[in-house]
Structure formats: C-alpha cells, structure tokens
Design an enzyme around this catalytic site. Structure first.
Site, PDB file in Angstrom:
ATOM      1  CG  HIS A  42      79.388  33.085  61.315  1.00 44.52           C
ATOM      2  ND1 HIS A  42      79.342  34.454  61.467  1.00 44.52           N
ATOM      3  CD2 HIS A  42      80.670  32.801  60.988  1.00 44.52           C
ATOM      4  CE1 HIS A  42      80.531  34.969  61.230  1.00 44.52           C
ATOM      5  NE2 HIS A  42      81.365  33.983  60.946  1.00 44.52           N
TER       6      HIS A  42
ATOM      7  CD  GLU B 198      87.311  38.538  57.515  1.00 41.94           C
ATOM      8  OE1 GLU B 198      86.651  37.935  56.645  1.00 41.94           O
ATOM      9  OE2 GLU B 198      88.552  38.611  57.516  1.00 41.94           O
TER      10      GLU B 198
HETATM   11  P1  AMP Z   1      84.157  35.450  60.356  1.00 39.65           P
HETATM   12  O1  AMP Z   1      85.537  35.958  60.046  1.00 39.65           O
HETATM   13  O2  AMP Z   1      84.128  34.472  61.505  1.00 39.65           O
HETATM   14  O3  AMP Z   1      83.166  36.559  60.505  1.00 39.65           O
HETATM   15  O4  AMP Z   1      83.739  34.556  59.119  1.00 39.65           O
HETATM   16  C1  AMP Z   1      83.064  35.063  58.017  1.00 39.65           C
HETATM   17  C2  AMP Z   1      83.199  34.016  56.949  1.00 39.65           C
HETATM   18  O5  AMP Z   1      82.221  34.286  55.937  1.00 39.65           O
HETATM   19  C3  AMP Z   1      84.556  33.976  56.259  1.00 39.65           C
HETATM   20  O6  AMP Z   1      85.148  32.691  56.440  1.00 39.65           O
HETATM   21  C4  AMP Z   1      84.215  34.241  54.779  1.00 39.65           C
HETATM   22  O7  AMP Z   1      84.996  33.451  53.894  1.00 39.65           O
HETATM   23  C5  AMP Z   1      82.751  33.879  54.713  1.00 39.65           C
HETATM   24  N1  AMP Z   1      81.990  34.553  53.681  1.00 39.65           N
HETATM   25  C6  AMP Z   1      82.040  35.853  53.311  1.00 39.65           C
HETATM   26  N2  AMP Z   1      81.143  36.122  52.343  1.00 39.65           N
HETATM   27  C7  AMP Z   1      80.502  34.939  52.095  1.00 39.65           C
HETATM   28  C8  AMP Z   1      79.463  34.547  51.194  1.00 39.65           C
HETATM   29  N3  AMP Z   1      78.890  35.428  50.350  1.00 39.65           N
HETATM   30  N4  AMP Z   1      79.074  33.250  51.200  1.00 39.65           N
HETATM   31  C9  AMP Z   1      79.653  32.353  52.032  1.00 39.65           C
HETATM   32  N5  AMP Z   1      80.620  32.671  52.918  1.00 39.65           N
HETATM   33  C10 AMP Z   1      81.048  33.940  52.940  1.00 39.65           C
END
Ligand code: AMP
Ligand code: ZN
Length: 116
Positions: free
Chosen positions: A102, A97
């Site tokens: 990461h 997302e």
């Molecule tokens: P991915 O789906 O692998 O791209 O993971 C993105 C992650 O970022 C998800 O688990 C979200 O919960 C997390 N996320 C989104 N916005 C934030 C934020 N502002 N601070 C910390 N984590 C976030």
C-alpha cells in the site's frame, strides 16, 4: 486476482471489514487510515494481494505506474493543492505492519519537512 483470506486489507477490499473508502476502481481501493498521521492520510491499496515491494514482479509494472499516476489525482480530489507526501513501508525493518502492499498518501496540517 490473488487474495489472502487472512490479510486485513484483502478483507477490507472484500467488504468483510468496514473502511472509510474515498475511491475505488477495478485495480485499486483507496480508504482513510484508521490512525491518521496528518489531516489527510489515505492508503492506496491494489486489489491484488502483493505482500510488499519485495514481491513485485515485472507483471506489476503497469499497476505500479497506474498507482503513481493516481496519487496526484486523489490528492487534488482531497484539496491538497499545495502538495502531498507518499510513503511505502517495506518489511519489518521499514516499519511495514500490514503485509499487503500500500501507498500512504499524506497531506494538509501535521506535515513538516521530516520524513514521517
Ligand atoms: P504500514 O505500517 O505501512 O504497514 O501501514 C499500515 C497502516 O494501516 C497503518 O498506518 C495503520 O494505521 C493502518 N490500518 C490498520 N488497520 C486499519 C484499518 N482497519 N483500516 C484502515 N487503516 C488501518
Ligand atoms: Zn491482502
């Protein structure tokens, strides 16, 4: 080091958006996931803006190895003596997302033997 002004994680790294940071050095920032899927759910984020594993180049080999070796150290700092899970989502089909590479580090209660 490249960054993208429109990228959420670049903004967090720059301190423009708050985060609950647990570790930081010259190569990476580690902060708590906003929507934790386990008792411990951290994101290991390189300071360099790399969109995903698909954009990795040979020049990133050292960084990737560094992050792999950092994972057990962070897990230990978090008290995860019994193990942890690490996950990298790549592309929309992989559930990514935020398009800044990461590694999810998960542990503690809330984890079974399933993938996520
Ligand atoms: P991915 O789906 O692998 O791209 O993971 C993105 C992650 O970022 C998800 O688990 C979200 O919960 C997390 N996320 C989104 N916005 C934030 C934020 N502002 N601070 C910390 N984590 C976030
Ligand atoms: Zn970024």
């Amino acid at each position: 080091m490249s960054s993208d002004p429109d990228c959420l994680f670049c903004k967090i790294i720059a301190g423009e958006i708050p985060s609950d940071q647990v570790y930081s050095d010259e190569q990476v920032v580690v902060f708590k996931d906003l929507h934790p899927k386990a008792a411990v759910h951290l994101l290991i984020v390189p300071r360099e803006h790399i969109k995903s594993l698909n954009e990795l180049e040979e020049q990133h080999d050292g960084l990737m190895a560094y992050m792999m070796r950092l994972l057990p150290k962070i897990a230990k700092d978090q008290g995860l003596d019994n193990g942890f899970r690490s996950v990298i989502n790549t592309g929309p089909g992989g559930g990514q997302e935020v398009f800044h590479l990461h590694i999810h580090l998960l542990g503690g209660t809330g984890l079974g033997s399933a993938f996520l």
